[in-house]
Design an enzyme around this catalytic site. Structure first.
Site, mmCIF file in Angstrom:
data_model
loop_
_atom_site.group_PDB
_atom_site.id
_atom_site.type_symbol
_atom_site.label_atom_id
_atom_site.label_comp_id
_atom_site.label_asym_id
_atom_site.label_seq_id
_atom_site.Cartn_x
_atom_site.Cartn_y
_atom_site.Cartn_z
ATOM 1 N N PHE A 1 7.020 10.128 -35.423
ATOM 2 C CA PHE A 1 8.120 9.290 -35.867
ATOM 3 C C PHE A 1 9.261 9.390 -34.853
ATOM 4 O O PHE A 1 9.436 10.424 -34.201
ATOM 5 C CB PHE A 1 8.650 9.738 -37.235
ATOM 6 C CG PHE A 1 7.670 9.597 -38.366
ATOM 7 C CD1 PHE A 1 7.756 8.540 -39.268
ATOM 8 C CD2 PHE A 1 6.661 10.536 -38.550
ATOM 9 C CE1 PHE A 1 6.864 8.417 -40.310
ATOM 10 C CE2 PHE A 1 5.762 10.418 -39.595
ATOM 11 C CZ PHE A 1 5.862 9.352 -40.478
ATOM 12 N N THR B 1 1.237 12.108 -37.397
ATOM 13 C CA THR B 1 1.973 10.878 -37.096
ATOM 14 C C THR B 1 3.271 11.225 -36.395
ATOM 15 O O THR B 1 3.977 12.157 -36.796
ATOM 16 C CB THR B 1 2.269 10.074 -38.374
ATOM 17 O OG1 THR B 1 1.039 9.707 -38.996
ATOM 18 C CG2 THR B 1 3.055 8.814 -38.056
#
Length: 426
Positions: free
Chosen positions: A304, A302
């Site tokens: 960010f 992921t």
């Protein structure tokens, strides 16, 4: 120079020994109106930045002073400790300060932090030396791990919504926010792309975090006794095949976040339910790990972004990335011209994301021969590998501006150059 919170400015301006109770009543009314969008509004907008806050507090000071002059209220003034409590906390009775209890042996026992909610967005506390970083979720969430990777030794502040994390930074409750924008399996987190445009924060960095899912349950629970598995929708989809291979005949139920699922099982003593979350969530909420590394794809990461109130100064001594958003009144036909501005200067694009235009979602096109056509209007988000300190990036944006009716630079920031490795346990 140490930052001064809006609360300090307000207190130094209006606290008067002879009329403190009247001030506290008016201040609490003011704060409630500001944070709940009731009847108090200032021309420059409250909470947009520190300067607006100070201006707003100065206006409030003059109003409170004039009302005190004419009220003639002779009520007894509270003690100095009451002054300090109201001054620091804003509205003392409506916020749970979550103070650390001190036991008889003088060893503090800090409780697990509760997520911020909209009602907690009061004026900021005094700035300290430790960086405060807001993230969405509860302790044990992957976003908390990303905040720790982006800012080691920071004070991580959990928030129950993405919107609250944005506002926590805008209102000086937090110094930074770390929020997910895309996952290698689940794709873009569209909510945060919309919020990037709605709020005036700046992207100051990025961090990529490998996602390592675990199957968690209460101690003593066996896999064959499970009736359901709960987690974030993306976590459930990322573990679908592995759950089937484990022979689990369970229902899948979506909740707000992974660590919140673990917290829910522990709080309600659910012995027929398991959660998909991190190993840290198991440690925090007293759960056992029934299966480790249950994501279907080990290359699950992921991305960010780190957000701040002010942008950083772009440099050329290391790889930088720049994020922009643009639109055009005449629709999507301008997209090719915009992309050619980067291609001509050999600037690589790393991301293109389109989102419907909030204020003008539909465009009508009339043609006498074929009739009326309806098209969606879009905002385009683009990430490219170049620093705003480079002449080629400046020239590219100058050309893009000629083709677009709206252009905004969301941030120019260092790229995450951490060596890639597949997801593994801590």
């Amino acid at each position: 120079m140490q930052a001064v919170s809006p609360t300090q400015n307000l207190n130094s301006s209006v606290i008067r020994p002879s009329k403190p109770r009247r001030f506290h009543q008016l201040t609490r009314s003011f704060i409630r109106c500001v944070y709940h969008n009731d009847s108090v509004h200032f021309p420059n907008g409250v909470g947009l930045n520190r300067a607006d806050w100070q201006s707003s507090c100065a206006i409030l000071s003059s109003k409170v002073f004039s009302q005190d002059q004419g009220s003639g209220d002779k009520s007894t003034a509270p003690s100095n400790s009451d002054h300090l409590a109201a001054a620091v906390n804003g509205h003392k009775t409506s916020i749970d300060l979550n103070l650390v209890p001190i036991e008889k042996n003088n060893k503090p026992q800090p409780p697990i932090q509760k997520p911020l909610t909209i009602t907690d967005l009061s004026p900021a506390p005094m700035h300290g030396s430790q960086l405060r970083v807001a993230y969405q979720g509860v302790p044990g969430a992957y976003s908390e791990a990303a905040a720790g990777k982006a800012y080691p030794n920071c004070e991580a502040i959990p928030c129950d919504q993405f919107e609250v994390a944005f506002q926590a930074v805008e209102l000086w409750i937090a110094d930074r926010a770390v929020l997910p924008v895309e996952n290698s399996l689940g794709g873009s987190i569209h909510r945060n792309y919309d919020l990037l445009l709605r709020h005036r924060l700046h992207i100051v960095g990025e961090v990529q975090l490998p996602v390592h899912h675990c199957l968690l349950a209460l101690p003593g629970v066996r896999k064959e006794y499970l009736a359901r598995v709960i987690s974030h929708p993306q976590a459930l989809s990322q573990c679908e095949h592995t759950l089937t291979k484990l022979g689990l005949n369970v229902t899948r139920e979506a909740v707000d976040d992974t660590a919140g699922a673990a917290e829910y099982i522990a709080a309600n003593n659910l012995r027929d339910t398991a959660a998909i979350a991190s190993a840290r969530a198991a440690e925090l909420y007293g759960l056992q790990i029934l299966a480790d590394g249950i994501q279907d794809d080990s290359s699950n990461v992921t991305r960010f972004v780190m957000l701040a109130r002010e942008p950083i100064i772009p440099r050329t001594d290391r790889p930088f990335k720049t994020s922009i958003v643009f639109a055009h009144d005449k629709g999507t036909s301008v997209l090719f011209k915009v992309l050619s501005a980067f291609a001509f200067r050999n600037i690589s694009l790393t991301k293109i994301e389109s989102r419907p235009h909030r204020n003008r979602p539909i465009r009508l096109v009339d043609d006498a021969n074929v009739g009326t056509a309806k098209h969606f209007e879009y905002m385009f988000y683009v990430d490219f590998e170049a620093s705003m300190a480079e002449v080629r990036a400046q020239n590219a944006l100058a050309e893009v501006q000629e083709f677009t009716s709206f252009l905004r630079v969301l941030g120019s920031y260092p790229m995450d150059m951490t060596p890639w490795c597949p997801s593994s346990g801590d």
